[in-house]
Design an enzyme around this catalytic site. Structure first.
Site, short mmCIF file in Angstrom:
data_model
loop_
_atom_site.label_atom_id
_atom_site.label_comp_id
_atom_site.label_asym_id
_atom_site.label_seq_id
_atom_site.Cartn_x
_atom_site.Cartn_y
_atom_site.Cartn_z
N LYS A 57 0.80 -1.22 0.00
CA LYS A 57 0.00 0.00 0.00
C LYS A 57 0.84 1.28 0.00
O LYS A 57 0.36 2.33 -0.45
CB LYS A 57 -0.93 0.01 1.22
CG LYS A 57 -2.05 -1.01 1.17
CD LYS A 57 -3.14 -0.59 0.20
CE LYS A 57 -4.38 -1.45 0.35
NZ LYS A 57 -5.47 -1.00 -0.54
N SER A 82 -8.74 -0.23 6.65
CA SER A 82 -8.76 -1.21 7.74
C SER A 82 -7.38 -1.40 8.34
O SER A 82 -7.24 -2.06 9.35
CB SER A 82 -9.28 -2.56 7.23
OG SER A 82 -8.39 -3.10 6.27
N GLU A 208 -9.83 -14.10 -3.86
CA GLU A 208 -10.65 -13.51 -2.80
C GLU A 208 -10.97 -14.57 -1.74
O GLU A 208 -11.02 -15.77 -2.05
CB GLU A 208 -11.99 -13.01 -3.36
CG GLU A 208 -11.88 -11.82 -4.28
CD GLU A 208 -13.25 -11.33 -4.73
OE1 GLU A 208 -13.57 -10.16 -4.45
OE2 GLU A 208 -13.99 -12.11 -5.35
N GLY A 212 -16.02 -13.24 0.80
CA GLY A 212 -15.90 -11.88 0.28
C GLY A 212 -15.69 -11.87 -1.22
O GLY A 212 -14.71 -11.32 -1.72
N ASP A 214 -17.10 -10.42 -3.79
CA ASP A 214 -17.79 -9.36 -4.52
C ASP A 214 -17.25 -9.14 -5.92
O ASP A 214 -18.01 -8.91 -6.86
CB ASP A 214 -17.77 -8.04 -3.72
CG ASP A 214 -16.36 -7.60 -3.38
OD1 ASP A 214 -15.68 -8.34 -2.64
OD2 ASP A 214 -15.93 -6.54 -3.86
N SER A 308 1.09 -9.73 -0.60
CA SER A 308 0.82 -8.30 -0.50
C SER A 308 1.20 -7.66 0.82
O SER A 308 1.37 -6.44 0.88
CB SER A 308 -0.66 -8.03 -0.78
OG SER A 308 -1.47 -8.72 0.15
#
Length: 327
Positions: A57, A82, A208, A212, A214, A308
């Site tokens: 990130k 989060s 995923e 979750g 989506d 990640s």
């Protein structure tokens, strides 16, 4: 019929890489013969758990924050997250000589909140199951005159995240496929933009948690689908709908999404610790879980994986990976 231009291009990712040079870490790429033997392919792990703040990130946060005008930097930055994007924006703000206010869920991992505060950020909390973090963040930014840097729904953020895949390809050479975790979709959007811009034939697969899904549902429906806020150990992937910008990229460039269970994530975290000697947080372990559990199907010869992040405290790691966490 006109076609909307993509929100980011390969040149945007390359420009982000130049901006991040000497600021973000060029993280290592690890190999494991044991892993190769288990999955039947050459696997190259891009270890963003060694990135600054312990996750990819920082790439997107710094790329976006560093482009703000001096007068905006002087007023400060806001974000909602989060945990990992929270830390990334907090550190980027500190590096650029400004302040950050971060909207975080009340149940965010303690270690992530403590690290965010350690970088000097102010924390504003909300209930992730009843509150709307986007609305809270936007209202806070407007009230205080702050620049809002969202965790994925921003071209400069997506381009910055894509530099991890760009580095992987530079080091690994030819790759036949890439597996990456999917939360809001910024990492895989930037990665797919970089890789398919250079190697159009490469397959890009997102992973995923099964509660979750989506993005998987959205790709199958051809439109953004909203699900209840997922309950999963992969807190960094607890998105309930893909981003509008990220989905516009991913519906064109991502070849598929596979799902993994919490137990498979735990097994991957244990494998990474015991066999690779690295600590990986649940969200960072989902692509490895997909490989180990055979969720990615028949694999091509050379497969890249973006690990990640590694932001998990020792107590939580022991809880998930110790004897009590075994299925």
């Amino acid at each position: 019929m006109t076609t909307e231009p993509p929100p980011i291009t390969l040149d945007d990712v390359r420009d982000a890489a130049a901006r991040l040079k000497g600021v973000a870490h060029r993280t290592p790429v690890l190999r494991s013969r044991t892993l190769d033997r288990i999955v039947g392919a050459e696997v190259l792990l891009k270890c963003e758990n060694f990135q600054r703040v312990g996750a990819f990130k920082f790439r997107g946060a710094y790329n976006a924050a560093s482009r703000l005008a001096p007068e905006q930097l002087a007023r400060g930055i806001a974000a909602y997250s989060s945990g990992n994007h929270a830390q990334a924006v907090a550190l980027a703000a500190r590096e650029l000589g400004t302040t950050a206010v971060i909207v975080m869920p009340e149940d965010a991992p303690r270690s992530k909140r403590a690290a965010t505060e350690g970088y000097g950020a102010e924390i504003v909390t909300y209930d992730r199951y009843t509150g709307d973090r986007v609305a809270i963040g936007e209202a806070l930014a407007a009230e205080r005159g702050l620049a809002l840097i969202p965790p994925y729904e921003h071209p400069h953020v997506m381009a910055g995240q894509g530099t991890a895949a760009l580095e992987l390809l530079e080091e690994a050479g030819e790759l036949d496929a890439l597996l990456a975790p999917v939360g809001g979709g910024g990492l895989i959007a930037g990665s797919a933009t970089a890789l398919k811009g250079l190697r159009p034939g490469i397959r890009v697969i997102g992973v995923e948690p099964d509660t979750g899904d989506d993005t998987k549902r959205s790709l199958e429906a051809g439109r953004r689908v909203e699900i209840p806020v997922p309950r999963t150990i992969a807190d960094g992937q607890a998105a309930h709908t893909p981003g509008e910008l990220t989905f516009s990229v991913n519906r064109r460039l991502v070849d598929g999404i596979v799902l993994v269970s919490d137990d498979e994530i735990r097994a991957a975290m244990r494998f990474a610790f015991e066999r690779l000697k690295i600590v990986v947080e649940p969200s960072g372990a989902t692509p490895l879980a997909a490989l180990l559990a055979g969720r990615a199907g028949r694999l091509p010869r050379r497969v890249g994986v973006i690990v990640s992040g590694g932001n998990i405290d020792s107590g939580r790691f022991a809880e998930l990976c110790g004897a009590a966490g075994r299925p």
